[in-house]
Design a protein around this motif. Structure first.
Motif, PDB file in Angstrom:
ATOM      1  N   ARG A  60      -1.669  13.592   9.282  1.00 16.20           N
ATOM      2  CA  ARG A  60      -0.764  12.680   9.987  1.00 16.20           C
ATOM      3  C   ARG A  60      -0.470  13.182  11.396  1.00 16.20           C
ATOM      4  O   ARG A  60      -0.470  12.423  12.361  1.00 16.20           O
ATOM      5  N   LYS A  72       7.491  12.189   4.898  1.00 20.21           N
ATOM      6  CA  LYS A  72       6.202  12.042   5.582  1.00 20.21           C
ATOM      7  C   LYS A  72       6.487  11.878   7.070  1.00 20.21           C
ATOM      8  O   LYS A  72       7.429  11.198   7.434  1.00 20.21           O
ATOM      9  N   SER A  73       5.625  12.464   7.916  1.00 24.16           N
ATOM     10  CA  SER A  73       5.818  12.243   9.355  1.00 24.16           C
ATOM     11  C   SER A  73       5.192  10.916   9.708  1.00 24.16           C
ATOM     12  O   SER A  73       3.981  10.803   9.747  1.00 24.16           O
ATOM     13  N   HIS A  74       6.029   9.924   9.936  1.00 21.18           N
ATOM     14  CA  HIS A  74       5.476   8.602  10.238  1.00 21.18           C
ATOM     15  C   HIS A  74       4.851   8.578  11.618  1.00 21.18           C
ATOM     16  O   HIS A  74       5.323   9.197  12.553  1.00 21.18           O
ATOM     17  N   HIS A  75       3.763   7.814  11.650  1.00 21.01           N
ATOM     18  CA  HIS A  75       3.021   7.705  12.883  1.00 21.01           C
ATOM     19  C   HIS A  75       3.609   6.574  13.696  1.00 21.01           C
ATOM     20  O   HIS A  75       3.639   5.444  13.260  1.00 21.01           O
ATOM     21  N   PRO A 127       1.636  -4.784   4.738  1.00 20.30           N
ATOM     22  CA  PRO A 127       1.746  -3.708   5.733  1.00 20.30           C
ATOM     23  C   PRO A 127       0.548  -2.759   5.654  1.00 20.30           C
ATOM     24  O   PRO A 127      -0.020  -2.573   4.567  1.00 20.30           O
ATOM     25  N   GLY A 184       0.157   3.306  10.025  1.00 21.39           N
ATOM     26  CA  GLY A 184      -0.425   3.796  11.285  1.00 21.39           C
ATOM     27  C   GLY A 184      -1.627   4.725  11.082  1.00 21.39           C
ATOM     28  O   GLY A 184      -2.667   4.545  11.710  1.00 21.39           O
ATOM     29  N   PRO A 185      -1.535   5.724  10.171  1.00 20.22           N
ATOM     30  CA  PRO A 185      -2.677   6.639  10.008  1.00 20.22           C
ATOM     31  C   PRO A 185      -3.850   5.999   9.249  1.00 20.22           C
ATOM     32  O   PRO A 185      -4.865   6.657   8.990  1.00 20.22           O
ATOM     33  N   ILE A 207      -4.869   8.253   5.029  1.00 25.52           N
ATOM     34  CA  ILE A 207      -3.918   8.669   3.993  1.00 25.52           C
ATOM     35  C   ILE A 207      -4.217   7.980   2.647  1.00 25.52           C
ATOM     36  O   ILE A 207      -3.449   8.087   1.704  1.00 25.52           O
ATOM     37  N   ARG A 208      -5.366   7.284   2.604  1.00 25.70           N
ATOM     38  CA  ARG A 208      -5.814   6.713   1.325  1.00 25.70           C
ATOM     39  C   ARG A 208      -7.093   7.406   0.895  1.00 25.70           C
ATOM     40  O   ARG A 208      -7.861   6.912   0.069  1.00 25.70           O
ATOM     41  N   TRP A 228       3.742  -6.907  -2.610  1.00 23.51           N
ATOM     42  CA  TRP A 228       4.228  -6.478  -1.297  1.00 23.51           C
ATOM     43  C   TRP A 228       3.134  -5.742  -0.538  1.00 23.51           C
ATOM     44  O   TRP A 228       2.970  -5.899   0.659  1.00 23.51           O
ATOM     45  N   GLN A 229       2.386  -4.905  -1.282  1.00 20.32           N
ATOM     46  CA  GLN A 229       1.314  -4.141  -0.644  1.00 20.32           C
ATOM     47  C   GLN A 229       0.306  -3.744  -1.709  1.00 20.32           C
ATOM     48  O   GLN A 229       0.686  -3.326  -2.801  1.00 20.32           O
ATOM     49  N   GLY A 237       9.996  -1.548   1.200  1.00 26.62           N
ATOM     50  CA  GLY A 237       9.177  -0.336   1.213  1.00 26.62           C
ATOM     51  C   GLY A 237       9.957   0.931   0.873  1.00 26.62           C
ATOM     52  O   GLY A 237       9.374   1.996   0.693  1.00 26.62           O
ATOM     53  N   LYS A 295       8.250   3.890  -6.958  1.00 26.34           N
ATOM     54  CA  LYS A 295       8.804   4.717  -5.881  1.00 26.34           C
ATOM     55  C   LYS A 295      10.313   4.591  -5.928  1.00 26.34           C
ATOM     56  O   LYS A 295      10.809   3.480  -5.778  1.00 26.34           O
ATOM     57  N   THR A 346       5.453   7.802  -3.938  1.00 22.64           N
ATOM     58  CA  THR A 346       5.613   7.026  -2.712  1.00 22.64           C
ATOM     59  C   THR A 346       4.567   5.930  -2.807  1.00 22.64           C
ATOM     60  O   THR A 346       3.751   5.931  -3.733  1.00 22.64           O
ATOM     61  N   GLU A 389       2.077   5.005  -0.476  1.00 22.32           N
ATOM     62  CA  GLU A 389       0.793   5.606  -0.117  1.00 22.32           C
ATOM     63  C   GLU A 389       0.618   6.898  -0.912  1.00 22.32           C
ATOM     64  O   GLU A 389       1.597   7.490  -1.362  1.00 22.32           O
TER      65      GLU A 389
HETATM   66  P1  XMP Z   1       5.529   5.418   1.610  1.00 26.52           P
HETATM   67  O1  XMP Z   1       4.148   5.928   1.341  1.00 26.52           O
HETATM   68  O2  XMP Z   1       6.330   6.335   2.475  1.00 26.52           O
HETATM   69  O3  XMP Z   1       5.317   4.101   2.465  1.00 26.52           O
HETATM   70  O4  XMP Z   1       6.236   5.013   0.359  1.00 26.52           O
HETATM   71  C1  XMP Z   1       6.302   3.131   2.725  1.00 26.52           C
HETATM   72  C2  XMP Z   1       5.675   2.090   3.644  1.00 26.52           C
HETATM   73  O5  XMP Z   1       5.399   2.670   4.914  1.00 26.52           O
HETATM   74  C3  XMP Z   1       4.015   2.576   5.211  1.00 26.52           C
HETATM   75  N1  XMP Z   1       3.662   3.816   5.897  1.00 26.52           N
HETATM   76  C4  XMP Z   1       3.536   3.914   7.232  1.00 26.52           C
HETATM   77  N2  XMP Z   1       3.640   2.984   8.195  1.00 26.52           N
HETATM   78  N3  XMP Z   1       3.145   4.623   9.817  1.00 26.52           N
HETATM   79  C5  XMP Z   1       3.414   3.344   9.494  1.00 26.52           C
HETATM   80  O6  XMP Z   1       3.455   2.504  10.396  1.00 26.52           O
HETATM   81  C6  XMP Z   1       3.027   5.611   8.903  1.00 26.52           C
HETATM   82  O7  XMP Z   1       2.774   6.760   9.240  1.00 26.52           O
HETATM   83  C7  XMP Z   1       3.232   5.227   7.538  1.00 26.52           C
HETATM   84  N4  XMP Z   1       3.190   5.924   6.383  1.00 26.52           N
HETATM   85  C8  XMP Z   1       3.465   5.028   5.370  1.00 26.52           C
HETATM   86  C9  XMP Z   1       3.326   2.402   3.890  1.00 26.52           C
HETATM   87  O8  XMP Z   1       2.056   1.775   4.024  1.00 26.52           O
HETATM   88  C10 XMP Z   1       4.333   1.561   3.141  1.00 26.52           C
HETATM   89  O9  XMP Z   1       4.228   0.211   3.532  1.00 26.52           O
END
Ligand code: XMP
Length: 543
Positions: free
Chosen positions: A326, A374-377, A420, A423-424, A428-429, A463-464, A498, A535, A539, A541
């Motif tokens: 990330r 998680k460090s969001h992007h 949704p 960003g990464p 991350i998959r 949702w996703q 989310g 979750k 989480t 992802e």
């Molecule tokens: P997690 O995995 O934290 O994800 O339960 C919650 C929601 O956030 C999205 N996600 C991100 N979106 N930058 C984003 O713009 C990121 O780094 C990022 N990491 C997770 C994830 O797809 C889910 O919708």
């Protein structure tokens, strides 16, 4: 001279347009925020009722502000503090002289009472949390605020969340409703149209809360005609006025928020906006081509495509740790974006698709930092680094309102309703090391999975949803031959925002049909599993 007079004419035109806006037409509700977890929901209910409102923290609301915004009604939110505290947050006292209706909710009710001569107590028997019932008393007849309420046995189911409660009310107030632990659950001064409720009418669990809020707004004769079209016109004029003849850049990710931001700003200032799309090689199958086509062919955006697939993949080589992935992606993104922005030169603004929940969450009343999962992007570090001002035209909107705005801008529904995407991206998959081979297998599996979901009419119920390629190979047998291929995990969740999520309960038929479709059509996968973790504890992802 001619130029100057043109400038003045343009300025007059804009001012006239703004006069038409909701503030000037006095169609605006001011929500003064004291830090409740559910303040946003007040705004939501008001927008649903087609009334324009804004939330402002209590410490930003002062005399000048009130003069400028000229609210037609004021709502005081709940909050975690106690009014018995020396430094309890307060609204400015002259709100009570504006001669507009005021509704205090929970803490809002308590602080109004304390400021107007009532009192609040704390101790045993003063708290209520969760479901509760409010009963009317005989003073409540013909009270407009309560019209259409309390029809069932004279009581209403409400949601409470308070430690203290009001103990005495000023002389010119009356009590209309009581609950078990709130002797002043609904109070009011009919002449001044000041009302206070101990419960939270804005939350879903107060069954008829929206009726009460609508009754309150009716007291101010709102026209209930706020619409996304008016928001769009107002935003376009505001962006024009703010930007003038300067340049704006915007990072386009292909997601709904950044797309709506860019298309809206483009409508306002055309080619003064340059969008930068960083192709990091981590997008889904055909995704970059499709979004770029929409941006370029349909909206004629001034767009730079930074094709940096090699740079990203070479820097990610060998990295297995999710946080390291990330951070690497985030750093490279900023580097690439900055390079292109500098090439454009003389840029003054950075446009961002910040939404209302992001803005509200950033007003911290507790002051405590939360744990980083998680460090969001995101592009948060950019404006400071590049000395740019921010333009955030979506900062007053909720996600579904952004979709409505997108619709007003003519963005196709399929695009707006997409799940949704982080960003990464696919990085991350793809737990473990990222390789071109694994990314391609993942793209193919993900495409089939999403096609299956759409074919069965489930896309909008989920949702996703996405596929994950696991860093494990297992033995299989296909035809008469041994295979040794990757495992694919499927994920599909239901969620509101989310923050919490549950797995989607596919039927066994759907799962087995999808597993077969993936194994038969994707070379490199011989086993499929379905992730049934909610979750928390998981989480959404995998990394
Ligand atoms: P997690 O995995 O934290 O994800 O339960 C919650 C929601 O956030 C999205 N996600 C991100 N979106 N930058 C984003 O713009 C990121 O780094 C990022 N990491 C997770 C994830 O797809 C889910 O919708």
């Amino acid at each position: 001279m001619v130029f100057l007079s043109q400038c003045f004419k343009e300025k007059d035109r804009i001012i006239n347009l703004l006069k038409e806006s909701y503030f000037m037409k006095n169609e605006f509700v001011l929500i003064i925020d004291f830090g409740s977890q559910v303040t946003q929901l007040i705004a939501r209910r008001l927008r649903e009722l087609k009334v324009y409102c804004e939330i402002h923290p209590f410490n930003k609301v002062h005399d000048e502000f009130l003069k400028k915004f000229n609210p037609k009604a004021i709502i005081l939110s709940g909050g975690p503090a106690s009014v018995l505290n020396d430094r309890a947050p307060k609204p400015p006292s002259n709100i009570y002289d504006l001669e507009v209706p005021i509704l205090g909710i929970c803490y809002g009710q308590q602080i109004m009472m304390q400021m107007l001569g009532g009192s609040v107590v704390s101790g045993s028997g003063t708290s209520e949390f969760g479901k509760s019932y409010v009963k009317l008393n005989n003073k409540s007849k013909n009270i407009k605020l309560l019209e259409g309420l309390f029809l069932k046995e004279g009581k209403e189911e409400v949601w409470m969340s308070h430690g203290d409660h009001v103990a005495t009310i000023p002389k010119d107030f009356e009590v209309y409703g009581v609950s078990e632990n709130a002797p002043f659950a609904i109070i009011g001064n009919q002449k001044k149209h000041f009302y206070g409720v101990q419960f939270h009418p804005e939350v879903f669990h107060t069954l008829n809360g929206k009726v009460l809020i609508k009754n309150f707004l009716k007291l101010s004769n709102f026209s209930f005609n706020w619409s996304m079209q008016s928001y769009l016109q107002q935003s376009v004029e505001e962006i024009k006025m703010r930007v003038g003849n300067k340049k704006v850049i915007c990072a386009l990710s292909g997601g709904v928020d950044s797309s709506v931001t860019a298309i809206l700003i483009n409508k306002a200032i055309g080619n003064q906006l340059t969008c930068i799309y960083v192709n990091n090689g981590l997008m889904r199958k055909n995704e970059s081509e499709e979004v770029l086509k929409l941006y370029r062919d349909h909206y004629k955006l001034n767009l730079i495509e930074a094709n940096e697939k090699k740079l990203f993949l070479s820097n990610l080589k060998g990295i297995k740790d999710p946080e390291k992935k990330r951070k690497t992606i985030g750093k490279l993104f900023i580097q690439v974006f900055e390079k292109h922005a500098l090439e454009i030169g003389d840029v003054s603004f950075l446009a961002q698709g910040t939404l209302y929940p992001d803005v509200i969450e950033s007003v911290s009343f507790s002051g405590g930092p939360s744990v980083t999962i998680k460090s969001h992007h995101n592009v948060g570090g950019l404006p400071k680094k590049m000395n740019l001002d921010l333009i955030e035209p979506l900062r007053e909107l909720f996600k579904d309102e952004v979709r409505l705005l997108g619709k007003e801008l003519g963005i196709p529904k399929d695009f707006l309703d997409r799940h949704p995407f982080p960003g990464p991206g696919l990085a991350i998959r793809c737990p473990g090391e990222i390789t071109d081979e694994k990314l391609n297998i993942l793209r193919n599996a993900d495409t089939i999975y999403i096609q299956q979901i759409k074919k069965h009419g489930l896309y909008n119920k989920i949702w996703q949803a996405f596929a994950v390629i696991l860093p494990v190979k297992t033995v299989g047998v296909m035809g008469d031959t041994r295979t040794y291929d990757y495992v694919c995990a499927l994920r599909a969740v239901t969620s509101l925002d989310g923050m919490t999520a549950d797995y989607y309960p596919f039927t066994h038929e759907f799962l087995s049909e999808t597993a077969t479709a993936i194994i038969n059509n994707v070379k490199g996968i011989n086993r499929v599993t379905y992730d049934i973790t909610s979750k928390p504890p998981g989480t959404i992802e995998w990394e």
